[in-house]
Design an enzyme around this catalytic site. Structure first.
Site, PDB file in Angstrom:
ATOM      1  N   TYR A  14       1.643   4.340 -18.587  1.00 37.12           N
ATOM      2  CA  TYR A  14       1.423   5.631 -18.524  1.00 37.12           C
ATOM      3  C   TYR A  14       2.775   6.617 -18.411  1.00 37.12           C
ATOM      4  O   TYR A  14       2.530   7.826 -18.582  1.00 37.12           O
ATOM      5  CB  TYR A  14       0.601   6.221 -17.567  1.00 37.12           C
ATOM      6  CG  TYR A  14      -0.899   5.337 -17.738  1.00 37.12           C
ATOM      7  CD1 TYR A  14      -1.691   5.731 -19.034  1.00 37.12           C
ATOM      8  CD2 TYR A  14      -1.443   4.358 -16.945  1.00 37.12           C
ATOM      9  CE1 TYR A  14      -2.936   5.148 -19.194  1.00 37.12           C
ATOM     10  CE2 TYR A  14      -2.493   3.808 -17.158  1.00 37.12           C
ATOM     11  CZ  TYR A  14      -3.238   4.145 -18.311  1.00 37.12           C
ATOM     12  OH  TYR A  14      -4.682   3.551 -18.563  1.00 37.12           O
ATOM     13  N   HIS A  19      -0.122  13.052 -20.219  1.00 40.23           N
ATOM     14  CA  HIS A  19      -1.133  13.514 -19.183  1.00 40.23           C
ATOM     15  C   HIS A  19      -0.146  12.978 -17.776  1.00 40.23           C
ATOM     16  O   HIS A  19      -0.741  13.645 -16.813  1.00 40.23           O
ATOM     17  CB  HIS A  19      -2.105  12.181 -19.141  1.00 40.23           C
ATOM     18  CG  HIS A  19      -3.595  12.921 -18.992  1.00 40.23           C
ATOM     19  ND1 HIS A  19      -3.914  14.186 -18.926  1.00 40.23           N
ATOM     20  CD2 HIS A  19      -4.735  12.062 -18.711  1.00 40.23           C
ATOM     21  CE1 HIS A  19      -5.193  14.210 -18.665  1.00 40.23           C
ATOM     22  NE2 HIS A  19      -5.849  13.033 -18.329  1.00 40.23           N
ATOM     23  N   TYR A  64      -5.894   7.774 -10.301  1.00 39.92           N
ATOM     24  CA  TYR A  64      -5.867   7.836 -11.801  1.00 39.92           C
ATOM     25  C   TYR A  64      -6.144   9.295 -11.833  1.00 39.92           C
ATOM     26  O   TYR A  64      -6.866   9.851 -10.858  1.00 39.92           O
ATOM     27  CB  TYR A  64      -6.637   6.902 -12.516  1.00 39.92           C
ATOM     28  CG  TYR A  64      -6.146   5.710 -12.608  1.00 39.92           C
ATOM     29  CD1 TYR A  64      -5.464   5.280 -13.921  1.00 39.92           C
ATOM     30  CD2 TYR A  64      -6.353   4.439 -11.797  1.00 39.92           C
ATOM     31  CE1 TYR A  64      -4.871   4.189 -14.060  1.00 39.92           C
ATOM     32  CE2 TYR A  64      -5.734   3.200 -12.054  1.00 39.92           C
ATOM     33  CZ  TYR A  64      -4.967   3.089 -13.268  1.00 39.92           C
ATOM     34  OH  TYR A  64      -4.373   1.898 -13.286  1.00 39.92           O
ATOM     35  N   ASN A  66      -8.595  11.241 -13.094  1.00 39.88           N
ATOM     36  CA  ASN A  66      -9.948  11.746 -13.024  1.00 39.88           C
ATOM     37  C   ASN A  66     -10.405  11.643 -11.683  1.00 39.88           C
ATOM     38  O   ASN A  66     -11.347  12.169 -11.278  1.00 39.88           O
ATOM     39  CB  ASN A  66     -10.841  11.168 -13.881  1.00 39.88           C
ATOM     40  CG  ASN A  66     -10.482  11.436 -15.324  1.00 39.88           C
ATOM     41  OD1 ASN A  66      -9.616  12.142 -15.746  1.00 39.88           O
ATOM     42  ND2 ASN A  66     -11.299  10.822 -16.245  1.00 39.88           N
ATOM     43  N   ASN A 113     -10.108  17.085 -16.471  1.00 35.04           N
ATOM     44  CA  ASN A 113     -10.677  16.256 -15.238  1.00 35.04           C
ATOM     45  C   ASN A 113     -10.172  16.147 -14.034  1.00 35.04           C
ATOM     46  O   ASN A 113     -10.708  15.936 -12.960  1.00 35.04           O
ATOM     47  CB  ASN A 113     -11.245  14.767 -15.993  1.00 35.04           C
ATOM     48  CG  ASN A 113     -12.294  14.986 -17.204  1.00 35.04           C
ATOM     49  OD1 ASN A 113     -13.097  16.023 -17.293  1.00 35.04           O
ATOM     50  ND2 ASN A 113     -12.132  14.382 -18.230  1.00 35.04           N
TER      51      ASN A 113
END
EC number: 3.1.1.29
Length: 192
Positions: A14, A19, A64, A66, A113
């Site tokens: 990631y 994000h 993470y 969310n 989120n």
């Protein structure tokens, strides 16, 4: 004391994705103020330091995106800070062009989120935030694929500038100058 947290997803796969713009901005702050981010507590990587005379804890939640609220709630409770006054959250925003930033003192999750989860865990929408533009999702493109995608070379340069502006905004916010930060950065629009 302030907790300044960037949102993102843990793991090599990631790194450098849209994000993870919040993580990127935290890394810029840590580099500028030589704050080591090697402590692992409260489901986050943390670093303690001083920015503009203020004690700060920089955080990169490892839950993470969310579930970011779980880590942030743990930090807020442990350090007994008032999230409405002493929490600053940096995160990606698909409604802003890459590198543009927008400062807010409060607000809804706006479909994000990570922010939704923070609001749920803190029980308030009132906390300072720096939204970092990552560009708009192209038509017929899956949102998840877009935000988990990597920046183009040109976008990386814009994001570098956006992270630098995020650092400058946080510096003003730590001096109690959120309005000055809004005046400085919310009106700036990059020419296309």
């Amino acid at each position: 004391m302030y907790i300044i947290t960037g949102l993102g997803n843990p793991g090599k796969e990631y790194e450098g994705t849209r994000h993870n713009a919040g993580f990127m901005a935290i890394d810029h702050l840590a580099d500028k103020y030589q704050i080591s981010m090697d402590t692992r507590k409260h489901m986050a990587y943390l670093g303690k330091g001083i920015i503009n005379g203020q004690k700060v804890i920089l955080a990169k939640p490892q839950t993470y995106m969310n579930l970011s609220g779980e880590s942030i709630r743990s930090l807020v409770d442990y350090y007994k800070i008032d999230p409405e006054e002493e929490l600053i959250v940096l995160y990606d925003d698909i409604s802003l062009d890459p590198g543009n930033i927008r400062i807010r003192a409060k607000g809804s999750a706006g479909g994000h989120n990570g922010i939704k989860n923070i609001i749920a865990h803190l029980g308030t929408q009132v906390f300072q935030r720096v939204k970092i533009g990552v560009g708009e999702k192209p038509k017929n493109y899956d949102l998840k694929d877009f935000v988990l995608g990597h920046f183009s070379k040109a976008e990386q340069e814009l994001m570098e500038e956006g992270c630098q502006h995020s650092v400058q905004a946080v510096e003003l916010m730590l001096e109690g100058e959120i309005q000055a930060a809004m005046n400085e950065f919310n009106r700036k629009k990059r020419e296309k």
